[in-house]
Design a protein around this motif. Structure first.
Motif, PDB file in Angstrom:
ATOM      1  N   LEU A 236      28.905 125.501 -43.054  1.00  0.00           N
ATOM      2  CA  LEU A 236      29.966 124.939 -43.886  1.00  0.00           C
ATOM      3  C   LEU A 236      30.993 126.004 -44.250  1.00  0.00           C
ATOM      4  N   SER A 237      30.534 127.218 -44.524  1.00  0.00           N
ATOM      5  CA  SER A 237      31.472 128.284 -44.897  1.00  0.00           C
ATOM      6  C   SER A 237      32.415 128.636 -43.757  1.00  0.00           C
ATOM      7  N   ALA A 238      31.905 128.604 -42.516  1.00  0.00           N
ATOM      8  CA  ALA A 238      32.768 128.880 -41.358  1.00  0.00           C
ATOM      9  C   ALA A 238      33.842 127.810 -41.220  1.00  0.00           C
ATOM     10  N   LEU A 239      33.551 126.619 -41.709  1.00  0.00           N
ATOM     11  CA  LEU A 239      34.497 125.509 -41.651  1.00  0.00           C
ATOM     12  C   LEU A 239      35.436 125.479 -42.845  1.00  0.00           C
ATOM     13  N   ALA A 240      34.908 125.776 -44.044  1.00  0.00           N
ATOM     14  CA  ALA A 240      35.626 125.367 -45.246  1.00  0.00           C
ATOM     15  C   ALA A 240      35.751 126.408 -46.341  1.00  0.00           C
ATOM     16  N   ALA A 241      35.194 127.605 -46.181  1.00  0.00           N
ATOM     17  CA  ALA A 241      35.245 128.608 -47.246  1.00  0.00           C
ATOM     18  C   ALA A 241      36.684 128.909 -47.646  1.00  0.00           C
ATOM     19  N   GLN A 242      36.868 129.106 -48.940  1.00  0.00           N
ATOM     20  CA  GLN A 242      38.180 129.501 -49.455  1.00  0.00           C
ATOM     21  C   GLN A 242      37.989 130.682 -50.393  1.00  0.00           C
ATOM     22  N   ALA A 243      37.981 131.865 -49.799  1.00  0.00           N
ATOM     23  CA  ALA A 243      37.857 133.114 -50.551  1.00  0.00           C
ATOM     24  C   ALA A 243      38.919 134.070 -50.024  1.00  0.00           C
ATOM     25  N   PRO A 244      40.180 133.906 -50.439  1.00  0.00           N
ATOM     26  CA  PRO A 244      41.269 134.728 -49.914  1.00  0.00           C
ATOM     27  C   PRO A 244      40.959 136.221 -50.002  1.00  0.00           C
ATOM     28  N   GLU A 245      41.308 136.928 -48.952  1.00  0.00           N
ATOM     29  CA  GLU A 245      41.080 138.362 -48.766  1.00  0.00           C
ATOM     30  C   GLU A 245      39.635 138.697 -48.430  1.00  0.00           C
ATOM     31  N   VAL A 246      38.738 137.694 -48.487  1.00  0.00           N
ATOM     32  CA  VAL A 246      37.334 137.914 -48.102  1.00  0.00           C
ATOM     33  C   VAL A 246      37.016 137.125 -46.837  1.00  0.00           C
ATOM     34  N   THR A 247      37.119 135.820 -46.896  1.00  0.00           N
ATOM     35  CA  THR A 247      36.910 134.986 -45.703  1.00  0.00           C
ATOM     36  C   THR A 247      37.545 133.625 -45.917  1.00  0.00           C
ATOM     37  N   MET A 248      37.809 132.944 -44.815  1.00  0.00           N
ATOM     38  CA  MET A 248      38.443 131.632 -44.862  1.00  0.00           C
ATOM     39  C   MET A 248      37.870 130.774 -43.746  1.00  0.00           C
ATOM     40  N   GLY A 249      37.612 129.512 -44.040  1.00  0.00           N
ATOM     41  CA  GLY A 249      37.139 128.593 -43.024  1.00  0.00           C
ATOM     42  C   GLY A 249      38.261 128.163 -42.098  1.00  0.00           C
ATOM     43  N   THR A 250      37.901 127.602 -40.965  1.00  0.00           N
ATOM     44  CA  THR A 250      38.916 127.184 -40.002  1.00  0.00           C
ATOM     45  C   THR A 250      39.582 125.863 -40.384  1.00  0.00           C
ATOM     46  N   ALA A 251      38.975 125.079 -41.272  1.00  0.00           N
ATOM     47  CA  ALA A 251      39.583 123.817 -41.728  1.00  0.00           C
ATOM     48  C   ALA A 251      39.381 123.674 -43.232  1.00  0.00           C
ATOM     49  N   PRO A 252      39.959 124.559 -44.017  1.00  0.00           N
ATOM     50  CA  PRO A 252      39.663 124.592 -45.457  1.00  0.00           C
ATOM     51  C   PRO A 252      40.162 123.385 -46.235  1.00  0.00           C
ATOM     52  N   GLU A 253      41.058 122.572 -45.669  1.00  0.00           N
ATOM     53  CA  GLU A 253      41.573 121.420 -46.396  1.00  0.00           C
ATOM     54  C   GLU A 253      41.024 120.090 -45.871  1.00  0.00           C
ATOM     55  N   ALA A 254      40.054 120.154 -44.959  1.00  0.00           N
ATOM     56  CA  ALA A 254      39.408 118.931 -44.476  1.00  0.00           C
ATOM     57  C   ALA A 254      38.412 118.414 -45.516  1.00  0.00           C
ATOM     58  N   SER A 255      37.919 117.205 -45.302  1.00  0.00           N
ATOM     59  CA  SER A 255      36.858 116.631 -46.140  1.00  0.00           C
ATOM     60  C   SER A 255      35.558 116.636 -45.349  1.00  0.00           C
ATOM     61  N   PHE A 256      34.420 116.665 -46.071  1.00  0.00           N
ATOM     62  CA  PHE A 256      33.138 116.875 -45.398  1.00  0.00           C
ATOM     63  C   PHE A 256      32.046 115.948 -45.913  1.00  0.00           C
ATOM     64  N   TRP A 257      31.222 115.500 -44.969  1.00  0.00           N
ATOM     65  CA  TRP A 257      29.932 114.886 -45.260  1.00  0.00           C
ATOM     66  C   TRP A 257      28.852 115.883 -44.853  1.00  0.00           C
ATOM     67  N   LEU A 258      27.872 116.111 -45.724  1.00  0.00           N
ATOM     68  CA  LEU A 258      26.759 117.018 -45.419  1.00  0.00           C
ATOM     69  C   LEU A 258      25.518 116.173 -45.158  1.00  0.00           C
ATOM     70  N   LEU A 259      25.046 116.182 -43.912  1.00  0.00           N
ATOM     71  CA  LEU A 259      23.958 115.307 -43.484  1.00  0.00           C
ATOM     72  C   LEU A 259      22.788 116.152 -42.986  1.00  0.00           C
ATOM     73  N   ARG A 260      21.646 116.054 -43.676  1.00  0.00           N
ATOM     74  CA  ARG A 260      20.470 116.827 -43.265  1.00  0.00           C
ATOM     75  C   ARG A 260      19.621 115.993 -42.320  1.00  0.00           C
ATOM     76  N   CYS A 261      19.529 116.433 -41.064  1.00  0.00           N
ATOM     77  CA  CYS A 261      18.754 115.681 -40.067  1.00  0.00           C
ATOM     78  C   CYS A 261      17.792 116.583 -39.305  1.00  0.00           C
ATOM     79  N   GLU A 262      17.670 117.824 -39.708  1.00  0.00           N
ATOM     80  CA  GLU A 262      16.777 118.777 -39.048  1.00  0.00           C
ATOM     81  C   GLU A 262      15.622 119.112 -39.981  1.00  0.00           C
TER      82      GLU A 262
END
Length: 468
Positions: A236-262
């Motif tokens: 999720l952090s690779a997709l959506a993290a918002q920590a300027p000057e530290v790291t940023m996700g590739t789609a920080p303004e998208a919306s997300f469903w978190l589905l546990r299937c594993e």
């Protein structure tokens, strides 16, 4: 003395091994998958799809010129009731493959259910083990701040710049394409502290859902399972993290469903059913893209393992499900796997499915990561489709710390997030067209290999070639 020392060493080894094992939670459990003969008794109609698909899901189909078909019809409720006998619990269903998954402590009962006239075939997909490897501890403490050396002054992308620039995602962000209006489902095994980590607090979470059958159905048990491991948190952090000057996700303004299937406790075929249930749920609520950092080829019992000849996109249950997604208007980004250094070496399932983006991993020098699984598929389709930086990807751990981790699990969300940004800017494109654009933008498109696939995608190129 010489004879006693080996005995002491054997005793210590045995004690260490036993200490690493704990009793499997709950009573003995078996799970069977039943494939049904038809949907003849359905109370649903293709003329009224709003009864079983959300408005957002129907709008996605309409925008891409896709029609609702018989695979979209839910499994007949009248049929499902026939499995709800004493001692049997319906775990879930798949409308796409017309299956019912049932759990019971009585294996003979599950065998008898296979003789129902509505069943065309059955398969045991889970047997609870006597013991399991010790579970990861819940980590409730979260870091509120980063170390000084984790930041890159005056750079909003921070440590994520190399992994985003490698795909020209920085140019999409500068053009205002950051995933706004797009919805991504993350299929994974646990999302530790996803709701408490400062870098993830601004993430737009549409909802969370559990698909793994748990011996205990209490809300506390479900919450602990969802929070037990942080693999999904890192994704999720690779997709959506918002920590300027530290790291940023590739789609920080998208919306997300978190589905546990594993299920992190065992590796058994029922996880293909969980994955399918999660993908169908994602479809029904209207997601645009699925990120799956999951794959299978080897199971605990050894008898259900896949063979190389099975990597054809349709032999496995989960790959048949994955191959339907583009026909529903969804782009699936799935990890290639981390078997490159092992005996298997090849991609797993559903990475072999057609009409998806299977993602391998490279390092910061753009060389293939030695662990990245290779292709092609058994029917000689290019796999992986593309690669991205997966050795070491800048991520946020379940403790809220910046880490650099390795795996195609982490190259995949880099691609997935930028697919969201690309599609935001090219909303008129279909899922199949977006997949084709990403492949064609890659630096080895004209000379693909079974290691790099089509190579590193250039998302700015994919966007600009469609825009004046």
């Amino acid at each position: 003395m010489n004879r006693i020392l080996p005995l002491l060493l054997l005793l210590i080894t045995t004690l260490q091994a036993s200490a690493a094992k704990v009793k499997y939670p709950g009573e003995r459990c078996y799970i069977f998958r039943y494939t049904l003969r038809d949907k003849a008794a359905t109370t649903f109609s293709l003329d009224r799809p709003q009864r079983f698909l959300s408005r957002k899901s129907l709008e996605r189909r309409e925008r891409q010129g896709l029609t609702v078909d018989s695979t979209d019809l839910p499994v007949c409720r009248h049929y499902v009731r026939q499995f709800e006998t004493d001692g049997a619990q319906v775990v879930g269903t798949s409308r796409w493959q017309n299956t019912v998954v049932v759990a019971s402590a009585d294996s003979l009962l599950l065998v008898r259910l296979a003789s129902l006239p509505i069943v065309s075939k059955s398969r045991c997909v889970f047997v609870s083990p006597d013991s399991i490897d010790k579970q990861d501890d819940l980590r409730l403490n979260v870091r509120e701040t980063f170390n000084k050396w984790d930041s890159v002054k005056n750079d909003p992308l921070g440590m994520a710049r190399p992994q985003i620039e490698m795909l020209r995602g920085d140019s999409l962000h500068e053009a205002g394409l950051r995933g706004q209006g797009m919805t991504i489902a993350v299929l994974d095994g646990g999302f530790q502290n996803y709701d408490r980590i400062p870098a993830l607090r601004r993430v737009r979470i549409e909802g969370v859902r559990e698909f793994v059958h748990l011996p205990s159905t209490s809300e506390t048990a479900r919450s602990k399972a969802f929070q037990r491991i942080d693999h999904g948190t890192k994704v999720l952090s690779a997709l959506a993290a918002q920590a300027p000057e530290v790291t940023m996700g590739t789609a920080p303004e998208a919306s997300f469903w978190l589905l546990r299937c594993e299920d992190p406790l065992t590796e058994q075929p029922v996880e293909e059913d969980y994955w399918t249930m999660a993908a169908e749920w994602a479809d029904s609520v209207g997601v645009d893209i699925i990120n799956s950092s999951l794959g299978y080829y080897k199971y605990d019992n050894g008898t259900d393992n896949y063979r190389l000849q099975d990597l054809n996109g349709h032999s496995s249950f989960v790959s048949r499900s994955a191959s339907l997604l583009a026909r529903k208007g969804i782009v699936l980004c799935n990890s290639a796997g981390n078997s490159g250094m092992g005996q298997w070496k090849k991609i797993g399932v559903p990475a072999d499915a057609p009409d998806i983006l299977t993602v391998g991993a490279v390092n910061k020098e753009r060389q293939i990561a030695t662990f990245s699984s290779i292709g092609p598929s058994q029917d000689l389709r290019v796999k992986p489709d593309v690669v991205a930086m997966g050795a070491g990807t800048a991520l946020i751990s379940g403790r809220g710390t910046l880490v650099h981790d390795m795996g195609t699990s982490f190259s995949t969300p880099l691609v997935c997030g930028l697919v969201a940004c690309l599609w935001q800017g090219l909303r008129e494109k279909t899922a199949l067209e977006i997949i084709d654009l990403v492949r064609r933008s890659a630096d080895q498109y004209n000379e693909p290999t079974n290691i790099y696939g089509y190579g590193l995608p250039n998302f700015w190129k994919a966007y600009t070639q469609c825009k004046p």
